[in-house]
Design an enzyme around this catalytic site. Structure first.
Site, short mmCIF file in Angstrom:
data_model
loop_
_atom_site.label_atom_id
_atom_site.label_comp_id
_atom_site.label_asym_id
_atom_site.label_seq_id
_atom_site.Cartn_x
_atom_site.Cartn_y
_atom_site.Cartn_z
N GLU A 270 1.62 -0.35 -4.81
CA GLU A 270 0.76 0.62 -5.18
C GLU A 270 1.24 1.97 -5.19
OE1 GLU A 270 -3.56 2.73 -3.69
OE2 GLU A 270 -1.47 2.36 -2.33
N ASP B 216 0.93 -1.16 0.03
CA ASP B 216 0.19 -0.20 -0.06
C ASP B 216 0.74 1.28 -0.06
OD1 ASP B 216 -3.04 1.15 0.69
OD2 ASP B 216 -1.59 1.81 2.23
C1 NOJ Z 1 -4.42 3.14 -0.60
C2 NOJ Z 1 -5.69 2.37 -0.05
O1 NOJ Z 1 -6.04 1.53 -1.46
C3 NOJ Z 1 -6.66 3.16 0.21
O2 NOJ Z 1 -8.01 2.61 0.52
C4 NOJ Z 1 -6.33 3.62 1.78
O3 NOJ Z 1 -7.21 4.72 2.26
C5 NOJ Z 1 -4.83 4.44 1.73
N1 NOJ Z 1 -4.06 3.59 0.66
C6 NOJ Z 1 -4.25 4.70 2.81
O4 NOJ Z 1 -3.73 3.31 3.32
#
Ligand code: NOJ
Ligand code: MG
Length: 617
Positions: A289, A221
């Site tokens: 991500e 993430d």
């Molecule tokens: C990306 C995640 O996909 C999202 O849902 C989240 O709010 C943020 N990162 C923070 O972790």
């Protein structure tokens, strides 16, 4: 004019060599959103036993692997992305034994399981943070703490102008410690401090814990946010119109995103998964991500000699998910990404996740099959968010039912432009109570009112359906051509987008989509002369009238509005297509982060400033 130039230029990219591909290169990767997949105990919240119960569906859809949004102990402020213990299962989802059962079932079905690793921040309720506030070792420096600034009247101010992703200052004062801490997301998500080396080691321990339990890797993430500028310099304005000064889009994130240390950290974590891969030869993987704008996206893959992620999420297809996107938009979007991709980076594509409005809502229900077709026949790994295989829609969620922090913060008037709840509502399994998601009528988010007509069971039983089209598209992916073939993406006309996959001595695959509002008759060979002149229908959109096995003439194909047809023909005649570089697109497509354009107008967000995240326009 630029579009025209690109439209006329065929782009051919070789993907893969003669060697066999790894499981993660061949797979469709399915995203399970655990809160909304299946509730096994009737409390209105999805859980691990629910995932076990419905795991056959993932296999049936044709995926060979799935990743799950966080299932770890969490106060749930950001729906589980605020983790208080990385190595515990949240009781709301079940127990560690349930997790072990889940891995057992996945192994039985030959499905690989990936977990969500959230290394940028933890919950403010985690032991690490609670102890850090009190300066208890070894946690004192685990977070990004900074002294205040004072104005001329002696009023205390945050250390700089950085803004949180969810609005307002990214700094929060703690009286006990007489310092501010950084939170790039909500106040309850303090950022970890990677300048303090033991923190990266902690994350390695977490990875080994879950790898030992049998997972095959992680979706990682918010890696764009891992490091921040050491000197905590103010960020410059982004110049983006219509963004309120307390919204993060008003700043250009040159000091909080994509800092050089991020890539090195990913490399270190890659070495951890590689240790496991070496033990038995089965790849364990990292999917980051990270910023998916062209300037940074390939950096998260790392250089060939010092690899980072196996895949960094590619959000480019989100740019064409609006109602009047034409073939030029598809052509430019796809070719731009492919042309900039270094050879050693494996392609991946996605059209949905838990942070962005659903395809049916953005692009229209009529285009669901065509979008899945593009996703699944492009080269590389295809990623499907649960519900996209049946064309689920965003659900209306009232203000009182809204739980997502950016929605809550925006207030009752504006919440719907910010809340991610509408794409997170329960999976629609059948037409029973709560769409078969739960035995309770009271679910954590409301079930879409269309569930009696739109559900998996209905689509399994219907003679044709989004789901049947999806499955057929995935089945064809097993072919050598779709696994390894070259790619030609082409705007044949303003309305017709064609995707051709070709491999020496193997059948050629041809996908033609009509993005226009009327039926159109087209000669595909006019722009791709090397195409075979006839080919057989293997799959087509619901209601398009094509019959599987029917032979079509590629010089004269008639496709209904928003429909597509997928064809298989003999190997292509020797073609003259060549590599091409789009003339000017690279400069304007810079930062794409996890929030993207939510609704159905043209994506002005694709033009945002350097380092600036693309939220609402
Ligand atoms: C990306 C995640 O996909 C999202 O849902 C989240 O709010 C943020 N990162 C923070 O972790
Ligand atoms: Mg950070």
């Amino acid at each position: 004019m630029r579009h025209l130039v690109i439209a006329l230029t065929a782009c051919v990219l070789a993907v893969g060599g003669a060697e066999d591909l790894e499981w993660w290169q061949r797979t469709v990767l399915y995203q399970v959103y655990p809160r909304s997949f299946k509730d096994s105990d009737g409390d209105g919240m999805g859980d691990l036993q629910g995932i076990i119960e419905k795991m056959d569906h993932i296999k049936d859809a044709g995926a060979d692997a799935f990743w799950m949004s966080p299932i770890f102990t969490s106060p749930g402020v950001d729906s589980g992305y605020d983790i208080s213990n990385y190595t515990e299962i949240d009781p709301m989802f079940g127990t560690m034994e349930d997790f072990e059962d889940l891995i057992y079932k996945a192994n039985e079905l030959d499905l690989k399981v990936l977990l969500d690793l959230v290394p940028n921040h933890v919950s403010n309720e985690s032991e690490w943070f609670v102890k850090s506030v009190q300066r208890i070792e070894p946690y004192t420096n685990y977070f990004v703490w900074a002294d205040p600034k004072y104005d001329e009247n002696g009023t205390r101010l945050p250390p700089n102008n950085w803004l949180s992703y969810f609005g307002g200052s990214a700094w929060e004062w703690r009286e006990e410690r007489q310092q501010y801490y950084l939170h790039q997301f909500v106040v309850q998500q303090p950022d970890l401090n990677y300048r303090y080396k033991p923190v990266a080691e902690e994350i390695k321990g977490v990875m080994r814990f879950w790898l030992d339990k049998g997972v095959h890797g992680f979706r990682v993430d918010a890696v764009s946010c891992l490091y921040e500028d050491r000197r905590l310099r103010d960020e410059p304005p982004s110049g983006q119109n219509g963004t309120a000064p307390d919204q993060e889009g008003s700043l250009s994130h040159v000091y909080t995103h994509n800092q050089p240390g991020n890539y090195e950290l990913i490399h270190q974590w890659r070495e951890v998964v590689d240790e496991y891969t070496r033990q038995d030869g089965v790849a364990r993987i990292l999917i980051t991500e990270g910023d998916s704008g062209l300037n940074y996206t390939f950096k998260y893959y790392g250089p060939k000699t010092r690899p980072g992620a196996h895949l960094n999420f590619n959000l480019f297809l989100f740019q064409v998910l609006y109602k009047d996107a034409d073939a030029f938009a598809y052509n430019e979007t796809i070719n731009t990404w492919l042309e900039h991709k270094p050879d050693h980076c494996w392609p991946n594509w996605l059209v949905g996740n838990h942070d962005n409005a659903r395809v049916a809502t953005r692009a229209g229900q009529a285009l669901v099959d065509a979008v899945n077709a593009v996703l699944l026949w492009l080269p590389g790994t295809a990623i499907t968010y649960n519900g996209e295989e049946i064309g689920m829609n965003n659900t209306h969620v009232s203000w009182n039912q809204t739980v997502d922090p950016p929605g809550r913060r925006a207030g009752p008037q504006n919440y719907s432009s910010f809340s991610r709840d509408p794409e997170r509502t329960p999976f629609q399994w059948d037409n029973s109570t709560s769409a078969g998601f739960s035995s309770s009528n009271d679910t954590w988010l409301p079930v879409n009112s269309n569930y009696k007509q739109l559900n998996l069971q209905q689509q399994q039983e219907a003679s044709e359906s989004h789901y049947k089209v999806y499955k057929q598209l995935v089945a064809e992916r097993k072919s050598k051509t779709l696994q390894k073939g070259k790619t030609i993406a082409e705007a044949v006309t303003k309305e017709v987008f064609a995707l051709v996959r070709e491999l020496d001595g193997e059948d050629t695959y041809i996908l033609a989509v009509n993005l226009g509002n009327e039926t159109t008759r087209t000669d595909l060979t006019a722009s791709i002369p090397s195409l075979p002149t006839s080919a057989a229908v293997v799959v087509a959109s619901v209601g398009s009238g094509f019959i599987r096995g029917e032979i079509l003439n590629t010089t004269e194909i008639s496709i209904p509005s928003k429909g597509f047809v997928g064809l298989k023909g003999s190997p292509m005649k020797s073609h003259s297509a060549s590599f091409s570089s789009s003339p000017s697109s690279s400069e304007s497509w810079k930062a794409l982060f996890f929030f993207f354009k939510r609704w159905d107008s043209a994506p002005t967000v694709t033009r945002c400033a350097d380092g600036h995240a693309c939220t609402e326009s």
